[in-house]
Scaffold this motif. Structure first.
Motif, PDB file in Angstrom:
ATOM      1  N   ILE A  49       5.410  14.309 -22.685  1.00 59.90           N
ATOM      2  CA  ILE A  49       5.462  15.092 -23.927  1.00 59.90           C
ATOM      3  C   ILE A  49       4.256  16.022 -24.012  1.00 59.90           C
ATOM      4  N   PHE A  50       3.086  15.527 -23.629  1.00 61.03           N
ATOM      5  CA  PHE A  50       1.906  16.387 -23.606  1.00 61.03           C
ATOM      6  C   PHE A  50       2.092  17.532 -22.609  1.00 61.03           C
ATOM      7  N   CYS A  51       2.653  17.221 -21.454  1.00 61.67           N
ATOM      8  CA  CYS A  51       2.893  18.261 -20.452  1.00 61.67           C
ATOM      9  C   CYS A  51       3.944  19.263 -20.924  1.00 61.67           C
ATOM     10  N   MET A  52       4.929  18.800 -21.675  1.00 56.92           N
ATOM     11  CA  MET A  52       5.906  19.728 -22.247  1.00 56.92           C
ATOM     12  C   MET A  52       5.221  20.686 -23.213  1.00 56.92           C
ATOM     13  N   TRP A  53       4.297  20.167 -23.988  1.00 54.86           N
ATOM     14  CA  TRP A  53       3.565  21.010 -24.928  1.00 54.86           C
ATOM     15  C   TRP A  53       2.703  22.034 -24.189  1.00 54.86           C
ATOM     16  N   LYS A  54       2.065  21.586 -23.085  1.00 56.75           N
ATOM     17  CA  LYS A  54       1.215  22.502 -22.320  1.00 56.75           C
ATOM     18  C   LYS A  54       2.033  23.579 -21.607  1.00 56.75           C
ATOM     19  N   SER A  55       3.231  23.256 -21.200  1.00 57.43           N
ATOM     20  CA  SER A  55       4.043  24.200 -20.420  1.00 57.43           C
ATOM     21  C   SER A  55       5.096  24.899 -21.268  1.00 57.43           C
ATOM     22  N   ARG A  56       4.906  24.953 -22.558  1.00 62.07           N
ATOM     23  CA  ARG A  56       5.904  25.527 -23.461  1.00 62.07           C
ATOM     24  C   ARG A  56       6.076  27.031 -23.297  1.00 62.07           C
ATOM     25  N   LYS A  57       5.161  27.702 -22.633  1.00 61.31           N
ATOM     26  CA  LYS A  57       5.241  29.156 -22.463  1.00 61.31           C
ATOM     27  C   LYS A  57       6.240  29.564 -21.381  1.00 61.31           C
ATOM     28  N   ASN A  58       6.550  28.665 -20.470  1.00 63.56           N
ATOM     29  CA  ASN A  58       7.448  28.979 -19.364  1.00 63.56           C
ATOM     30  C   ASN A  58       8.589  27.956 -19.358  1.00 63.56           C
ATOM     31  N   ILE A  59       9.803  28.405 -19.475  1.00 67.08           N
ATOM     32  CA  ILE A  59      10.951  27.503 -19.609  1.00 67.08           C
ATOM     33  C   ILE A  59      11.183  26.679 -18.352  1.00 67.08           C
ATOM     34  N   ASP A  60      10.930  27.243 -17.177  1.00 67.35           N
ATOM     35  CA  ASP A  60      11.148  26.492 -15.938  1.00 67.35           C
ATOM     36  C   ASP A  60      10.179  25.320 -15.825  1.00 67.35           C
ATOM     37  N   ASP A  61       8.921  25.552 -16.171  1.00 67.93           N
ATOM     38  CA  ASP A  61       7.937  24.476 -16.113  1.00 67.93           C
ATOM     39  C   ASP A  61       8.190  23.437 -17.198  1.00 67.93           C
ATOM     40  N   MET A  62       8.678  23.883 -18.329  1.00 68.47           N
ATOM     41  CA  MET A  62       9.003  22.947 -19.402  1.00 68.47           C
ATOM     42  C   MET A  62      10.185  22.062 -19.010  1.00 68.47           C
ATOM     43  N   GLN A  63      11.115  22.601 -18.238  1.00 68.77           N
ATOM     44  CA  GLN A  63      12.236  21.795 -17.757  1.00 68.77           C
ATOM     45  C   GLN A  63      11.763  20.704 -16.804  1.00 68.77           C
ATOM     46  N   LEU A  64      10.750  20.986 -16.003  1.00 68.81           N
ATOM     47  CA  LEU A  64      10.189  19.960 -15.125  1.00 68.81           C
ATOM     48  C   LEU A  64       9.594  18.815 -15.942  1.00 68.81           C
ATOM     49  N   ALA A  65       8.829  19.166 -16.969  1.00 72.29           N
ATOM     50  CA  ALA A  65       8.237  18.141 -17.822  1.00 72.29           C
ATOM     51  C   ALA A  65       9.309  17.366 -18.585  1.00 72.29           C
TER      52      ALA A  65
END
Length: 85
Positions: A49-65
């Motif tokens: 969840i923390f990583c999703m918050w950190k990667s919220r600017k890029n949808i591809d990275d958010m999908q990984l989290a």
């Protein structure tokens, strides 16, 4: 220059979230202790969840989290299943 650093940090956060979730899921299937599976899954979920918050600017990275979060939830479900059975 700051944009490149931002892109790299979101990518790293996405991969960390995925890695932690996968490790939690693997550990839950390997271990026979339900408490270990639930604790590792919970820690994996919080990190993801923390990583999703950190990667919220890029949808591809958010999908990984998000995939890491899913795997952490699988770990918790396996732990609960071990308690049930």
């Amino acid at each position: 220059m700051a944009t490149q650093h931002h892109i790299a940090s979101t990518k790293i956060a996405g991969f960390i979230g995925l890695f932690v979730g996968v490790i939690a899921a693997i550990a839950s299937f390997v271990t026979k202790s339900p408490n270990t599976a639930i604790v590792l899954g919970s820690v994996g979920a919080v990190v993801s969840i923390f990583c999703m918050w950190k990667s919220r600017k890029n949808i591809d990275d958010m999908q990984l989290a998000t995939a890491g979060l899913f795997m952490a939830v699988v770990s918790v479900v396996v732990g609960l299943w071990l308690i049930y059975s």
